[in-house]
Design a protein around this motif. Structure first.
Motif, PDB file in Angstrom:
ATOM      1  N   THR A  26      -5.082   2.459  -8.782  1.00  0.00           N
ATOM      2  CA  THR A  26      -5.336   3.095  -7.485  1.00  0.00           C
ATOM      3  C   THR A  26      -4.055   3.475  -6.750  1.00  0.00           C
ATOM      4  N   PHE A  27      -2.905   3.069  -7.276  1.00  0.00           N
ATOM      5  CA  PHE A  27      -1.631   3.277  -6.585  1.00  0.00           C
ATOM      6  C   PHE A  27      -1.350   4.754  -6.317  1.00  0.00           C
ATOM      7  N   LYS A  28      -1.571   5.595  -7.306  1.00  0.00           N
ATOM      8  CA  LYS A  28      -1.291   7.033  -7.124  1.00  0.00           C
ATOM      9  C   LYS A  28      -2.121   7.598  -5.975  1.00  0.00           C
ATOM     10  N   ASN A  29      -3.399   7.294  -5.948  1.00  0.00           N
ATOM     11  CA  ASN A  29      -4.285   7.812  -4.912  1.00  0.00           C
ATOM     12  C   ASN A  29      -3.938   7.228  -3.542  1.00  0.00           C
ATOM     13  N   GLU A  30      -3.721   5.919  -3.475  1.00  0.00           N
ATOM     14  CA  GLU A  30      -3.493   5.245  -2.191  1.00  0.00           C
ATOM     15  C   GLU A  30      -2.089   5.473  -1.632  1.00  0.00           C
ATOM     16  N   VAL A  31      -1.103   5.646  -2.511  1.00  0.00           N
ATOM     17  CA  VAL A  31       0.294   5.701  -2.057  1.00  0.00           C
ATOM     18  C   VAL A  31       0.950   7.049  -2.335  1.00  0.00           C
ATOM     19  N   ILE A  32       1.037   7.422  -3.590  1.00  0.00           N
ATOM     20  CA  ILE A  32       1.780   8.629  -3.981  1.00  0.00           C
ATOM     21  C   ILE A  32       1.173   9.889  -3.377  1.00  0.00           C
ATOM     22  N   ASP A  33      -0.151  10.002  -3.404  1.00  0.00           N
ATOM     23  CA  ASP A  33      -0.819  11.204  -2.909  1.00  0.00           C
ATOM     24  C   ASP A  33      -1.248  11.101  -1.440  1.00  0.00           C
ATOM     25  N   ALA A  34      -0.859  10.040  -0.753  1.00  0.00           N
ATOM     26  CA  ALA A  34      -1.293   9.823   0.629  1.00  0.00           C
ATOM     27  C   ALA A  34      -0.632  10.809   1.592  1.00  0.00           C
ATOM     28  N   ASP A  35      -1.370  11.119   2.658  1.00  0.00           N
ATOM     29  CA  ASP A  35      -0.798  11.899   3.752  1.00  0.00           C
ATOM     30  C   ASP A  35      -0.114  10.924   4.698  1.00  0.00           C
ATOM     31  N   GLY A  36       1.108  11.224   5.066  1.00  0.00           N
ATOM     32  CA  GLY A  36       1.827  10.354   5.992  1.00  0.00           C
ATOM     33  C   GLY A  36       2.487   9.183   5.286  1.00  0.00           C
ATOM     34  N   PRO A  37       3.238   8.396   6.044  1.00  0.00           N
ATOM     35  CA  PRO A  37       3.962   7.275   5.445  1.00  0.00           C
ATOM     36  C   PRO A  37       3.028   6.142   5.030  1.00  0.00           C
ATOM     37  N   VAL A  38       3.430   5.460   3.956  1.00  0.00           N
ATOM     38  CA  VAL A  38       2.680   4.316   3.446  1.00  0.00           C
ATOM     39  C   VAL A  38       3.658   3.160   3.266  1.00  0.00           C
ATOM     40  N   LEU A  39       3.351   2.028   3.893  1.00  0.00           N
ATOM     41  CA  LEU A  39       4.128   0.813   3.710  1.00  0.00           C
ATOM     42  C   LEU A  39       3.483   0.022   2.585  1.00  0.00           C
ATOM     43  N   VAL A  40       4.243  -0.252   1.522  1.00  0.00           N
ATOM     44  CA  VAL A  40       3.719  -1.022   0.398  1.00  0.00           C
ATOM     45  C   VAL A  40       4.372  -2.396   0.415  1.00  0.00           C
ATOM     46  N   ASP A  41       3.528  -3.418   0.486  1.00  0.00           N
ATOM     47  CA  ASP A  41       3.961  -4.811   0.478  1.00  0.00           C
ATOM     48  C   ASP A  41       3.781  -5.368  -0.926  1.00  0.00           C
ATOM     49  N   PHE A  42       4.898  -5.621  -1.619  1.00  0.00           N
ATOM     50  CA  PHE A  42       4.861  -6.293  -2.911  1.00  0.00           C
ATOM     51  C   PHE A  42       4.936  -7.784  -2.631  1.00  0.00           C
ATOM     52  N   TRP A  43       3.902  -8.529  -3.057  1.00  0.00           N
ATOM     53  CA  TRP A  43       3.768  -9.938  -2.697  1.00  0.00           C
ATOM     54  C   TRP A  43       3.162 -10.719  -3.861  1.00  0.00           C
ATOM     55  N   ALA A  44       3.036 -12.053  -3.676  1.00  0.00           N
ATOM     56  CA  ALA A  44       2.378 -12.919  -4.659  1.00  0.00           C
ATOM     57  C   ALA A  44       1.704 -14.073  -3.934  1.00  0.00           C
ATOM     58  N   ASP A  45       0.658 -14.623  -4.550  1.00  0.00           N
ATOM     59  CA  ASP A  45      -0.087 -15.739  -3.960  1.00  0.00           C
ATOM     60  C   ASP A  45       0.786 -16.961  -3.717  1.00  0.00           C
ATOM     61  N   TRP A  46       1.744 -17.225  -4.601  1.00  0.00           N
ATOM     62  CA  TRP A  46       2.567 -18.428  -4.524  1.00  0.00           C
ATOM     63  C   TRP A  46       3.738 -18.289  -3.543  1.00  0.00           C
ATOM     64  N   CYS A  47       3.910 -17.125  -2.953  1.00  0.00           N
ATOM     65  CA  CYS A  47       5.079 -16.819  -2.110  1.00  0.00           C
ATOM     66  C   CYS A  47       4.805 -17.191  -0.648  1.00  0.00           C
ATOM     67  N   GLY A  48       5.443 -18.258  -0.166  1.00  0.00           N
ATOM     68  CA  GLY A  48       5.277 -18.692   1.223  1.00  0.00           C
ATOM     69  C   GLY A  48       5.646 -17.624   2.239  1.00  0.00           C
ATOM     70  N   PRO A  49       6.833 -17.005   2.108  1.00  0.00           N
ATOM     71  CA  PRO A  49       7.197 -15.951   3.053  1.00  0.00           C
ATOM     72  C   PRO A  49       6.213 -14.777   3.046  1.00  0.00           C
ATOM     73  N   CYS A  50       5.604 -14.485   1.892  1.00  0.00           N
ATOM     74  CA  CYS A  50       4.602 -13.413   1.819  1.00  0.00           C
ATOM     75  C   CYS A  50       3.403 -13.745   2.705  1.00  0.00           C
ATOM     76  N   HIS A  51       2.972 -15.005   2.644  1.00  0.00           N
ATOM     77  CA  HIS A  51       1.847 -15.435   3.474  1.00  0.00           C
ATOM     78  C   HIS A  51       2.231 -15.439   4.948  1.00  0.00           C
TER      79      HIS A  51
END
Length: 107
Positions: A11-36
């Motif tokens: 879904t990345f291409k549709n949600e991000v690459i082809d999106a109108d306007g800016p898109v903030l993408v958060d790369f995260w993980a379940d085990w990452c405290g700062p992510c939470h």
């Protein structure tokens, strides 16, 4: 009210690459405290910027290819895309106001 959107390699291409306007993408993980710790601020950003910018979350453990494609080495890693290209990149927990300011710079 629009919150963040989960994206994966399919879904990345549709949600991000082809999106109108800016898109903030958060790369995260379940085990990452700062992510939470960052997650509530990102939900607020998604709601406050709804209609002007989008917030998309990518779990690096579930989508290693996307993480590798964008050379994500540390998380949380926030990338701002505009017109399909990365226009800003920052790592670590950020205050909501700073995130909004960086997104607004690309409106």
């Amino acid at each position: 009210m629009q919150g963040s959107i989960k994206a994966d390699q399919f879904t990345f291409k549709n949600e991000v690459i082809d999106a109108d306007g800016p898109v903030l993408v958060d790369f995260w993980a379940d085990w990452c405290g700062p992510c939470h710790a960052l997650a509530p601020a990102l939900e607020e950003v998604a709601e406050e910027m709804a209609g002007r910018a989008k917030v998309v979350k990518v779990n690096v453990d579930e989508d290693r290819m996307l993480a590798a494609t964008y050379q994500v080495m540390s998380i949380p890693n926030l990338l701002i895309f505009k017109d399909g290209e990365v226009v800003d990149n920052f790592v670590g927990v950020q205050p909501k106001e700073a995130i909004i300011e960086r997104l607004e710079a690309h409106l």
